[in-house]
Scaffold this motif. Sequence first.
Motif, PDB file in Angstrom:
ATOM      1  N   THR A 193       0.931  -1.221  -0.042  1.00  0.00           N
ATOM      2  CA  THR A 193      -0.090  -0.026   0.101  1.00  0.00           C
ATOM      3  C   THR A 193       0.732   1.205  -0.199  1.00  0.00           C
ATOM      4  OG1 THR A 193      -1.699  -1.133   1.063  1.00  0.00           O
ATOM      5  CG2 THR A 193      -1.954   1.223   1.065  1.00  0.00           C
ATOM      6  N   CYS A 194       1.913   1.366   0.908  1.00  0.00           N
ATOM      7  CA  CYS A 194       2.796   2.479   0.838  1.00  0.00           C
ATOM      8  C   CYS A 194       3.441   2.847  -0.449  1.00  0.00           C
ATOM      9  CB  CYS A 194       3.712   2.348   2.047  1.00  0.00           C
ATOM     10  SG  CYS A 194       5.183   1.439   1.708  1.00  0.00           S
ATOM     11  N   MET A 257       2.678   6.012   6.803  1.00  0.00           N
ATOM     12  CA  MET A 257       1.652   5.792   6.106  1.00  0.00           C
ATOM     13  C   MET A 257       0.737   6.905   6.075  1.00  0.00           C
ATOM     14  SD  MET A 257       0.553   1.812   6.253  1.00  0.00           S
ATOM     15  CE  MET A 257      -0.044   1.627   4.547  1.00  0.00           C
ATOM     16  N   GLY A 261      -0.188   9.212   2.948  1.00  0.00           N
ATOM     17  CA  GLY A 261      -1.611   9.623   2.603  1.00  0.00           C
ATOM     18  C   GLY A 261      -1.790  11.213   2.435  1.00  0.00           C
ATOM     19  N   SER A 264      -0.004  12.460  -0.647  1.00  0.00           N
ATOM     20  CA  SER A 264      -0.669  12.252  -2.099  1.00  0.00           C
ATOM     21  C   SER A 264      -1.771  12.906  -2.259  1.00  0.00           C
ATOM     22  CB  SER A 264      -1.004  10.754  -1.805  1.00  0.00           C
ATOM     23  OG  SER A 264      -0.092   9.819  -1.765  1.00  0.00           O
ATOM     24  N   CYS A 265      -2.562  13.373  -1.335  1.00  0.00           N
ATOM     25  CA  CYS A 265      -3.813  14.185  -1.455  1.00  0.00           C
ATOM     26  C   CYS A 265      -3.378  15.848  -1.986  1.00  0.00           C
ATOM     27  CB  CYS A 265      -4.457  14.241  -0.120  1.00  0.00           C
ATOM     28  SG  CYS A 265      -5.434  12.809   0.038  1.00  0.00           S
ATOM     29  N   GLY A 349      -4.209   8.193  -1.495  1.00  0.00           N
ATOM     30  CA  GLY A 349      -3.884   8.978  -0.197  1.00  0.00           C
ATOM     31  C   GLY A 349      -4.872   8.249   0.944  1.00  0.00           C
ATOM     32  N   LEU A 350      -6.117   8.208   0.548  1.00  0.00           N
ATOM     33  CA  LEU A 350      -7.248   7.247   1.301  1.00  0.00           C
ATOM     34  C   LEU A 350      -6.701   5.995   1.704  1.00  0.00           C
ATOM     35  CD1 LEU A 350      -9.699   7.894   2.840  1.00  0.00           C
ATOM     36  CD2 LEU A 350     -11.048   7.049   0.664  1.00  0.00           C
ATOM     37  N   ASN A 352      -3.785   4.784   2.101  1.00  0.00           N
ATOM     38  CA  ASN A 352      -2.743   4.644   3.233  1.00  0.00           C
ATOM     39  C   ASN A 352      -3.162   5.236   4.293  1.00  0.00           C
ATOM     40  OD1 ASN A 352       0.299   4.313   2.185  1.00  0.00           O
ATOM     41  ND2 ASN A 352      -1.025   5.013   0.515  1.00  0.00           N
ATOM     42  N   VAL A 353      -4.125   6.161   4.636  1.00  0.00           N
ATOM     43  CA  VAL A 353      -4.648   6.577   5.685  1.00  0.00           C
ATOM     44  C   VAL A 353      -5.437   5.673   6.187  1.00  0.00           C
ATOM     45  CG1 VAL A 353      -6.217   8.244   6.926  1.00  0.00           C
ATOM     46  CG2 VAL A 353      -4.431   9.163   4.988  1.00  0.00           C
TER      47      VAL A 353
END
Length: 397
Positions: A193-194, A257, A261, A264-265, A349-350, A352-353
Amino acid sequence: SLLPARYPPSSGGNEDVQIGVLFASKAMLQLLVNPLSGTLIDRVGYEAPLLAGLAVMFLSTTTFAFARSYGTLFAARSLQGLGSAFADTAGIALIADRYAEEPARSRALGTALACISFGSLAAPPFGGVLYEFAGQRVPFLVLAAVCLLDGLLLLALAPPCAVGARANMPVGTPIHRLMLDPYIAVVAGALATCNIPLAFLEPTIANWMKESMGASEWEVGLTWLPAFFPHVLGVYVTVRLAAAYPHLQWFYGALGMAVIGASSCLVPACRNFGQVVVPLCGICFGIALVDTALLPTLAFLVDVRHVSVYGSVYAIADISYCVAYALGPVVAGQIVHTMGFAQLNLGMGLANVLYAPVLLFLRNVCQMKPSRSERNILLEEGPKGLYDTIKMEERKG
């Protein structure tokens, strides 16, 4: 009137697909070979597969230098995946084996991750400058020379034929059993994921920068290079924190992470080169936190829950990376085309968060005690009972 029929305009979309498939072919083949390479490394040791991987990469890189067709390029790129499946996994596993205690293991793996980061992020300007001023073949010939030098150093420092202790080493846990371990599965999911933002942005951010901010060629080429420094900073910070507070490795991964996130956003909101560098640095800083915290955790999980042989567990880690990098060049462009660049970044981003809290599952890992493994019986102490004696006799047989 005959020109359109004889010389049709080139299809940009088709070329993008071809380049995407070419990039992804390495990760795809590496993904398929890793289960086999991990098992083989557990059986024969770390040095011989590492040397074989370097030899295959030398061959593939030399093939790139003299390639004249798409088919040859595809074959060379796929060969890189085959070589990496052995060299990457065996190299990381060898480090984990040689540095069995913390914090030395975290420092050694952190150094390896910093070198991997340097290779990945310095590659675009390195290749671009050499291609511009020295020609097409020179970048590949330089890399082939590096592979050759690395192989010679390995032969000098740890020759595979001189390693006789492997015959007395225990057989590692099968890779399918390691994949079913819930702790290892959580770590593998975090690694995949990361790395998705990096894998998905690399093939798409150049076109977005040109279209949205009119970026020049040199700006596109240098986009990722500044991110090398926060990546090294992330490795250093995590190693120091892990030495002082080893029980918080899961928290460093979760924090990384969250940083990935948020960064990325922020990418789609950037309007010039200076702005876009900041979230990219945040992504690479977060990846350094996750990788540096969780790669030693994989080795520790094998030590306390399985047999202390590391080929298969780091093959799983390599599979996690390859999932992201196999999907990136093929899927990312399609997502941008259908949904948009901003939606791609918000989704990454979502993801990872939302995954960061899952690492809470690892919070009690540091309290696990190493089991009395077969390796300890064979290498550290003599038999102390009927069961140990039988196991040693079976191993000798």
